[in-house]
Motif scaffolding. Sequence first.
Motif, PDB file in Angstrom:
ATOM      1  N   UNK A 252       0.825  -1.208   0.000  1.00 42.14           N
ATOM      2  CA  UNK A 252       0.000   0.000   0.000  1.00 42.14           C
ATOM      3  C   UNK A 252       0.862   1.263   0.000  1.00 42.14           C
ATOM      4  N   UNK A 253       1.963   1.213   0.763  1.00 35.92           N
ATOM      5  CA  UNK A 253       2.831   2.392   0.863  1.00 35.92           C
ATOM      6  C   UNK A 253       3.548   2.668  -0.448  1.00 35.92           C
ATOM      7  N   UNK A 254       3.743   1.644  -1.284  1.00 34.64           N
ATOM      8  CA  UNK A 254       4.309   1.864  -2.617  1.00 34.64           C
ATOM      9  C   UNK A 254       3.493   2.909  -3.373  1.00 34.64           C
ATOM     10  N   UNK A 255       2.179   2.784  -3.301  1.00 35.59           N
ATOM     11  CA  UNK A 255       1.298   3.697  -4.022  1.00 35.59           C
ATOM     12  C   UNK A 255       1.204   5.055  -3.313  1.00 35.59           C
ATOM     13  N   UNK A 256       1.283   5.038  -1.972  1.00 34.85           N
ATOM     14  CA  UNK A 256       1.313   6.307  -1.227  1.00 34.85           C
ATOM     15  C   UNK A 256       2.523   7.139  -1.653  1.00 34.85           C
ATOM     16  N   UNK A 257       3.691   6.505  -1.661  1.00 29.42           N
ATOM     17  CA  UNK A 257       4.910   7.217  -2.043  1.00 29.42           C
ATOM     18  C   UNK A 257       4.844   7.681  -3.493  1.00 29.42           C
ATOM     19  N   UNK A 258       4.308   6.829  -4.351  1.00 28.65           N
ATOM     20  CA  UNK A 258       4.172   7.189  -5.770  1.00 28.65           C
ATOM     21  C   UNK A 258       3.362   8.479  -5.923  1.00 28.65           C
ATOM     22  N   UNK A 259       2.270   8.572  -5.191  1.00 38.16           N
ATOM     23  CA  UNK A 259       1.408   9.757  -5.251  1.00 38.16           C
ATOM     24  C   UNK A 259       2.102  10.973  -4.641  1.00 38.16           C
ATOM     25  N   UNK A 260       2.666  10.805  -3.451  1.00 34.59           N
ATOM     26  CA  UNK A 260       3.273  11.938  -2.755  1.00 34.59           C
ATOM     27  C   UNK A 260       4.469  12.502  -3.507  1.00 34.59           C
ATOM     28  N   UNK A 261       5.265  11.618  -4.126  1.00 36.91           N
ATOM     29  CA  UNK A 261       6.483  12.067  -4.805  1.00 36.91           C
ATOM     30  C   UNK A 261       6.190  12.639  -6.184  1.00 36.91           C
ATOM     31  N   UNK A 262       5.307  11.989  -6.933  1.00 35.36           N
ATOM     32  CA  UNK A 262       5.144  12.347  -8.343  1.00 35.36           C
ATOM     33  C   UNK A 262       3.871  13.111  -8.673  1.00 35.36           C
ATOM     34  N   UNK A 263       2.967  13.242  -7.715  1.00 35.05           N
ATOM     35  CA  UNK A 263       1.688  13.876  -8.048  1.00 35.05           C
ATOM     36  C   UNK A 263       1.340  15.065  -7.140  1.00 35.05           C
ATOM     37  N   UNK A 264       1.440  14.871  -5.837  1.00 35.19           N
ATOM     38  CA  UNK A 264       1.039  15.927  -4.909  1.00 35.19           C
ATOM     39  C   UNK A 264       1.980  17.116  -4.997  1.00 35.19           C
ATOM     40  N   UNK A 265       1.411  18.329  -5.117  1.00 38.95           N
ATOM     41  CA  UNK A 265       2.185  19.571  -5.132  1.00 38.95           C
ATOM     42  C   UNK A 265       1.471  20.620  -4.291  1.00 38.95           C
ATOM     43  N   UNK A 266       2.195  21.330  -3.416  1.00 40.82           N
ATOM     44  CA  UNK A 266       1.565  22.447  -2.703  1.00 40.82           C
ATOM     45  C   UNK A 266       1.432  23.641  -3.648  1.00 40.82           C
ATOM     46  N   UNK A 267       0.267  24.270  -3.650  1.00 43.51           N
ATOM     47  CA  UNK A 267       0.030  25.388  -4.569  1.00 43.51           C
ATOM     48  C   UNK A 267       0.857  26.608  -4.153  1.00 43.51           C
ATOM     49  N   UNK A 268       1.476  27.259  -5.131  1.00 43.21           N
ATOM     50  CA  UNK A 268       2.124  28.537  -4.899  1.00 43.21           C
ATOM     51  C   UNK A 268       3.565  28.468  -4.449  1.00 43.21           C
ATOM     52  N   UNK A 269       4.157  27.275  -4.451  1.00 41.74           N
ATOM     53  CA  UNK A 269       5.544  27.124  -4.010  1.00 41.74           C
ATOM     54  C   UNK A 269       6.454  26.847  -5.196  1.00 41.74           C
ATOM     55  N   UNK A 270       7.596  27.514  -5.218  1.00 42.30           N
ATOM     56  CA  UNK A 270       8.661  27.128  -6.129  1.00 42.30           C
ATOM     57  C   UNK A 270       9.524  26.104  -5.410  1.00 42.30           C
ATOM     58  N   UNK A 271      10.166  25.247  -6.172  1.00 42.19           N
ATOM     59  CA  UNK A 271      10.965  24.197  -5.547  1.00 42.19           C
ATOM     60  C   UNK A 271      12.072  24.811  -4.707  1.00 42.19           C
ATOM     61  N   UNK A 272      12.264  24.296  -3.494  1.00 42.40           N
ATOM     62  CA  UNK A 272      13.151  24.929  -2.510  1.00 42.40           C
ATOM     63  C   UNK A 272      14.629  24.646  -2.747  1.00 42.40           C
ATOM     64  N   UNK A 273      14.940  23.385  -3.026  1.00 40.63           N
ATOM     65  CA  UNK A 273      16.340  22.941  -2.965  1.00 40.63           C
ATOM     66  C   UNK A 273      16.893  22.714  -4.360  1.00 40.63           C
ATOM     67  N   UNK A 274      17.924  23.473  -4.694  1.00 45.39           N
ATOM     68  CA  UNK A 274      18.611  23.289  -5.969  1.00 45.39           C
ATOM     69  C   UNK A 274      19.999  22.735  -5.671  1.00 45.39           C
ATOM     70  N   UNK A 275      20.202  21.424  -5.868  1.00 51.81           N
ATOM     71  CA  UNK A 275      21.482  20.815  -5.478  1.00 51.81           C
ATOM     72  C   UNK A 275      22.666  21.329  -6.260  1.00 51.81           C
ATOM     73  N   UNK A 276      22.417  21.927  -7.397  1.00 54.21           N
ATOM     74  CA  UNK A 276      23.512  22.411  -8.227  1.00 54.21           C
ATOM     75  C   UNK A 276      23.773  23.899  -8.044  1.00 54.21           C
ATOM     76  N   UNK A 277      23.049  24.552  -7.134  1.00 52.25           N
ATOM     77  CA  UNK A 277      23.162  26.006  -7.013  1.00 52.25           C
ATOM     78  C   UNK A 277      24.549  26.431  -6.552  1.00 52.25           C
ATOM     79  N   UNK A 278      25.117  25.724  -5.573  1.00 54.76           N
ATOM     80  CA  UNK A 278      26.448  26.084  -5.077  1.00 54.76           C
ATOM     81  C   UNK A 278      27.483  25.925  -6.172  1.00 54.76           C
ATOM     82  N   UNK A 279      27.361  24.834  -6.920  1.00 46.43           N
ATOM     83  CA  UNK A 279      28.276  24.583  -8.026  1.00 46.43           C
ATOM     84  C   UNK A 279      28.139  25.670  -9.088  1.00 46.43           C
ATOM     85  N   UNK A 280      26.887  26.014  -9.401  1.00 45.88           N
ATOM     86  CA  UNK A 280      26.648  27.038 -10.409  1.00 45.88           C
ATOM     87  C   UNK A 280      27.213  28.385  -9.977  1.00 45.88           C
ATOM     88  N   UNK A 281      27.050  28.699  -8.685  1.00 44.68           N
ATOM     89  CA  UNK A 281      27.579  29.956  -8.162  1.00 44.68           C
ATOM     90  C   UNK A 281      29.092  29.981  -8.246  1.00 44.68           C
TER      91      UNK A 281
END
Length: 303
Positions: A252-281
């Motif tokens: 059951x949790x396989x499908x929970x994670x599938x939904x939470x990771x690939x479908x659910x999005x909070x409205x009005x938020x830009x993605x917080x973490x850019x792993x390449x930002x330090x490198x780019x800077x």
Amino acid sequence: MLNPACLWNTTNENKNVADGLYEKVKILCWVMTGPQNLEKKARHVKATWAQRCNKILFMSSEENKDFPAVGLETKEGRDQLYWKTIKAFQYVYDHYFDAADWFMKADDDTYVILDNLRWLLSKYSPEQPIYFGRRFKPYVKQGYMSGGAGYVLSKEALKRFVTAFRTNKCSHSSSIEDLALGKCMEIINVQAGDSRDTNGRETFHPFVPEHLLIRGYLPKTFWYWNYNYYPAVEGPGCCSDLAVSFHYVDSMTMYHLEYLIYHLRPYGYLYRYNPDSAKNLEEQNKNEALEDNQKLKQTISEN
């Protein structure tokens, strides 16, 4: 392989980066399972995250042409796990070595976020003798990777591992799969890679999220706290925003994670973490310094 976009309606989502990595970083996944678990566990893996592998194989003690599952002609049971692992990697090497650059082993109760794994692996060459997972520290000098959290071998690491058994550099020294494989990797000079993100947070996890996120859930006397190669964090800091895997995930949790990771999005938020930002800077600062240096040289020459 089914296009991963078919799992959810993502037609309005920009997946150019993920799609590019899907073509650039090719991962063969093989899932450790058994005849008794094909319907109970493996089919839920097959219906969720496995569809994002470039190639997926299910490894069992017996062949099942309908599922399908590869028969490794071993017995079932925990004492057979390393035999199954050895034979599975040998099968992959013999039949699919040229089909991928990286080779991921997972259990049938492991959930893997392939897109995040591709980001991690994109920083390395598959010709480098290296493997990644949740790094534990006892018994092996360079550490070894947790079996439950899954681990991924480079093309060169796979070649060395299979060759080591054919030349008797390594042997079935123990039934403890992850530790025995880690000892072999050290013998054949395959590096135990650092799979943490750019903030130093872990990406491979040997438990489900709640066991790690809830402070006090795992008592301090529990083996987990002494096994981690890097200091383990309790609470929200336990886990990277680009987590790669979780273990002990029921159907059951396989499908929970599938939904939470690939479908659910909070409205009005830009993605917080850019792993390449330090490198780019850092790259930006280098380029600006070079430009300033060139301008200074030009000014001096003009004067």
